[in-house]
Design a protein around this motif. Structure first.
Motif, PDB file in Angstrom:
ATOM      1  N   ALA A   1      -2.746  -2.963  10.323  1.00  0.00           N
ATOM      2  CA  ALA A   1      -3.842  -2.447   9.437  1.00  0.00           C
ATOM      3  C   ALA A   1      -3.180  -1.305   8.967  1.00  0.00           C
ATOM      4  O   ALA A   1      -2.610  -0.650   9.672  1.00  0.00           O
ATOM      5  CB  ALA A   1      -5.017  -2.363  10.560  1.00  0.00           C
ATOM      6  N   VAL A   2      -3.791  -0.911   7.246  1.00  0.00           N
ATOM      7  CA  VAL A   2      -3.647   0.275   6.876  1.00  0.00           C
ATOM      8  C   VAL A   2      -4.349   0.786   7.004  1.00  0.00           C
ATOM      9  O   VAL A   2      -5.664   0.827   6.544  1.00  0.00           O
ATOM     10  CB  VAL A   2      -2.490  -0.502   5.850  1.00  0.00           C
ATOM     11  N   ARG A   3      -3.986   2.368   6.668  1.00  0.00           N
ATOM     12  CA  ARG A   3      -5.436   3.325   6.963  1.00  0.00           C
ATOM     13  C   ARG A   3      -4.252   4.418   5.287  1.00  0.00           C
ATOM     14  O   ARG A   3      -3.775   5.344   5.547  1.00  0.00           O
ATOM     15  CB  ARG A   3      -5.470   4.206   7.777  1.00  0.00           C
ATOM     16  N   ALA A   4      -4.821   4.490   4.355  1.00  0.00           N
ATOM     17  CA  ALA A   4      -4.789   5.631   3.373  1.00  0.00           C
ATOM     18  C   ALA A   4      -5.605   6.422   3.094  1.00  0.00           C
ATOM     19  O   ALA A   4      -7.308   6.917   3.466  1.00  0.00           O
ATOM     20  CB  ALA A   4      -5.200   5.320   1.848  1.00  0.00           C
ATOM     21  N   GLN A   5      -5.200   7.912   3.331  1.00  0.00           N
ATOM     22  CA  GLN A   5      -5.580   9.081   3.501  1.00  0.00           C
ATOM     23  C   GLN A   5      -4.950  10.582   2.412  1.00  0.00           C
ATOM     24  O   GLN A   5      -3.628   9.976   1.952  1.00  0.00           O
ATOM     25  CB  GLN A   5      -5.751   9.718   4.771  1.00  0.00           C
ATOM     26  N   ARG A   6      -5.939  11.140   1.948  1.00  0.00           N
ATOM     27  CA  ARG A   6      -5.424  12.259   1.654  1.00  0.00           C
ATOM     28  C   ARG A   6      -4.079  13.145   2.127  1.00  0.00           C
ATOM     29  O   ARG A   6      -4.838  13.503   3.288  1.00  0.00           O
ATOM     30  CB  ARG A   6      -6.610  13.108   0.854  1.00  0.00           C
TER      31      ARG A   6
ATOM     32  N   TYR B   1      -3.157  17.865  -6.666  1.00  0.00           N
ATOM     33  CA  TYR B   1      -3.592  16.859  -6.562  1.00  0.00           C
ATOM     34  C   TYR B   1      -3.088  17.014  -5.423  1.00  0.00           C
ATOM     35  O   TYR B   1      -2.421  17.319  -4.633  1.00  0.00           O
ATOM     36  CB  TYR B   1      -2.877  15.780  -7.486  1.00  0.00           C
ATOM     37  N   ARG B   2      -3.752  15.662  -4.042  1.00  0.00           N
ATOM     38  CA  ARG B   2      -3.341  15.899  -3.092  1.00  0.00           C
ATOM     39  C   ARG B   2      -2.437  14.409  -2.825  1.00  0.00           C
ATOM     40  O   ARG B   2      -3.089  13.159  -2.937  1.00  0.00           O
ATOM     41  CB  ARG B   2      -4.722  16.057  -1.764  1.00  0.00           C
ATOM     42  N   ARG B   3      -1.810  14.284  -1.897  1.00  0.00           N
ATOM     43  CA  ARG B   3      -0.347  12.832  -2.042  1.00  0.00           C
ATOM     44  C   ARG B   3      -1.300  12.497  -1.696  1.00  0.00           C
ATOM     45  O   ARG B   3      -2.069  12.787  -0.507  1.00  0.00           O
ATOM     46  CB  ARG B   3       0.619  13.772  -1.655  1.00  0.00           C
ATOM     47  N   VAL B   4      -0.967  11.263  -1.382  1.00  0.00           N
ATOM     48  CA  VAL B   4      -1.595  10.035  -0.545  1.00  0.00           C
ATOM     49  C   VAL B   4      -0.885   9.171   0.330  1.00  0.00           C
ATOM     50  O   VAL B   4       0.843   9.606   0.286  1.00  0.00           O
ATOM     51  CB  VAL B   4      -1.920   9.040  -1.472  1.00  0.00           C
ATOM     52  N   VAL B   5      -0.996   9.771   1.274  1.00  0.00           N
ATOM     53  CA  VAL B   5      -0.007   9.050   2.374  1.00  0.00           C
ATOM     54  C   VAL B   5      -1.063   7.616   3.585  1.00  0.00           C
ATOM     55  O   VAL B   5      -2.352   7.855   3.875  1.00  0.00           O
ATOM     56  CB  VAL B   5      -0.033   9.948   3.758  1.00  0.00           C
ATOM     57  N   VAL B   6      -0.051   7.236   3.256  1.00  0.00           N
ATOM     58  CA  VAL B   6      -0.588   5.206   4.327  1.00  0.00           C
ATOM     59  C   VAL B   6       0.372   5.369   5.872  1.00  0.00           C
ATOM     60  O   VAL B   6       1.228   5.649   5.642  1.00  0.00           O
ATOM     61  CB  VAL B   6       0.041   4.371   2.960  1.00  0.00           C
ATOM     62  N   GLN B   7      -1.037   5.676   6.874  1.00  0.00           N
ATOM     63  CA  GLN B   7      -0.778   5.253   7.937  1.00  0.00           C
ATOM     64  C   GLN B   7      -1.069   3.464   8.568  1.00  0.00           C
ATOM     65  O   GLN B   7      -2.320   2.958   8.259  1.00  0.00           O
ATOM     66  CB  GLN B   7      -1.247   6.061   8.659  1.00  0.00           C
ATOM     67  N   ALA B   8       0.198   2.724   9.105  1.00  0.00           N
ATOM     68  CA  ALA B   8      -0.165   1.689   9.148  1.00  0.00           C
ATOM     69  C   ALA B   8      -0.383   1.938  10.829  1.00  0.00           C
ATOM     70  O   ALA B   8       0.311   2.295  11.652  1.00  0.00           O
ATOM     71  CB  ALA B   8       1.132   0.418   9.467  1.00  0.00           C
ATOM     72  N   GLU B   9      -1.051   0.756  11.379  1.00  0.00           N
ATOM     73  CA  GLU B   9      -1.320   1.190  13.175  1.00  0.00           C
ATOM     74  C   GLU B   9      -1.123  -0.510  13.955  1.00  0.00           C
ATOM     75  O   GLU B   9      -2.133  -1.445  13.131  1.00  0.00           O
ATOM     76  CB  GLU B   9      -2.523   1.461  13.351  1.00  0.00           C
ATOM     77  N   PRO B  10      -0.861  -0.594  14.553  1.00  0.00           N
ATOM     78  CA  PRO B  10      -0.862  -2.392  15.166  1.00  0.00           C
ATOM     79  C   PRO B  10      -2.038  -2.900  15.413  1.00  0.00           C
ATOM     80  O   PRO B  10      -3.146  -1.945  16.401  1.00  0.00           O
ATOM     81  CB  PRO B  10       0.017  -2.036  16.060  1.00  0.00           C
ATOM     82  N   LEU B  11      -2.380  -4.049  14.970  1.00  0.00           N
ATOM     83  CA  LEU B  11      -3.044  -4.978  15.055  1.00  0.00           C
ATOM     84  C   LEU B  11      -3.348  -5.533  16.652  1.00  0.00           C
ATOM     85  O   LEU B  11      -2.419  -6.266  17.199  1.00  0.00           O
ATOM     86  CB  LEU B  11      -3.574  -5.603  13.900  1.00  0.00           C
ATOM     87  N   ALA B  12      -4.333  -5.418  17.971  1.00  0.00           N
ATOM     88  CA  ALA B  12      -4.137  -6.424  18.804  1.00  0.00           C
ATOM     89  C   ALA B  12      -3.671  -8.191  18.230  1.00  0.00           C
ATOM     90  O   ALA B  12      -2.905  -8.779  19.246  1.00  0.00           O
ATOM     91  CB  ALA B  12      -5.339  -6.417  19.715  1.00  0.00           C
ATOM     92  N   THR B  13      -3.976  -8.506  17.823  1.00  0.00           N
ATOM     93  CA  THR B  13      -3.493  -9.676  16.936  1.00  0.00           C
ATOM     94  C   THR B  13      -2.367 -10.356  16.700  1.00  0.00           C
ATOM     95  O   THR B  13      -2.117 -11.707  16.182  1.00  0.00           O
ATOM     96  CB  THR B  13      -4.369 -10.235  16.558  1.00  0.00           C
TER      97      THR B  13
ATOM     98  N   ALA C   1       0.808  -1.037  -0.083  1.00  0.00           N
ATOM     99  CA  ALA C   1       0.082   0.492  -0.223  1.00  0.00           C
ATOM    100  C   ALA C   1       0.879   1.003   0.166  1.00  0.00           C
ATOM    101  O   ALA C   1       0.655   2.252  -0.634  1.00  0.00           O
ATOM    102  CB  ALA C   1      -0.701  -0.039   1.404  1.00  0.00           C
ATOM    103  N   ARG C   2       2.297   1.550   0.918  1.00  0.00           N
ATOM    104  CA  ARG C   2       2.513   2.280   1.097  1.00  0.00           C
ATOM    105  C   ARG C   2       3.969   2.683  -0.428  1.00  0.00           C
ATOM    106  O   ARG C   2       3.523   3.450  -1.089  1.00  0.00           O
ATOM    107  CB  ARG C   2       3.691   2.409   2.042  1.00  0.00           C
ATOM    108  N   LEU C   3       3.985   1.217  -0.685  1.00  0.00           N
ATOM    109  CA  LEU C   3       4.752   1.229  -2.973  1.00  0.00           C
ATOM    110  C   LEU C   3       3.559   2.359  -3.495  1.00  0.00           C
ATOM    111  O   LEU C   3       4.033   2.789  -4.483  1.00  0.00           O
ATOM    112  CB  LEU C   3       5.296   0.380  -2.925  1.00  0.00           C
TER     113      LEU C   3
END
Length: 100
Positions: free
Chosen positions: A51-56, A35-47, A18-20
């Protein structure tokens, strides 16, 4: 146990991909006005895994150095998670050899 290792590595591969993808999109759209850049953030899961989240990005405009850093970090993370898959696969093979 080994299944969770594969799951964690898979989620790491997906996050790196997703980051690539975001970095590639940002570079491809450098000449696109507004154009507004896409930034991907990863958050650790308890299991385990992430999980990734892409946002502008809130403002329009390029940031080529940040995109290159993101691309390089993602490529390294992708390679590292692939090594986890290989190591886990070797462990499973060794366990099967012992059991056989």
């Amino acid at each position: 146990m080994i299944g969770s290792v594969f799951g964690v590595a898979r989620s790491g591969l997906e996050a790196a991909q997703a980051r690539l993808d975001a970095a590639a999109s940002n570079v491809a759209n450098l000449p696109t006005e507004g154009y507004r850049r896409v930034v991907v953030q990863a958050e650790p899961l308890a299991t385990g895994g992430v999980a990734v989240r892409a946002q502008r990005w809130p403002t329009a405009g390029p940031d080529l150095p940040a995109d290159e850093v993101q691309r390089r970090q993602a490529a390294l993370a992708w390679a590292a998670n692939l090594q986890v898959f290989k190591a886990a696969d070797q462990q499973v093979g060794s366990l099967l050899d012992v059991r056989a």
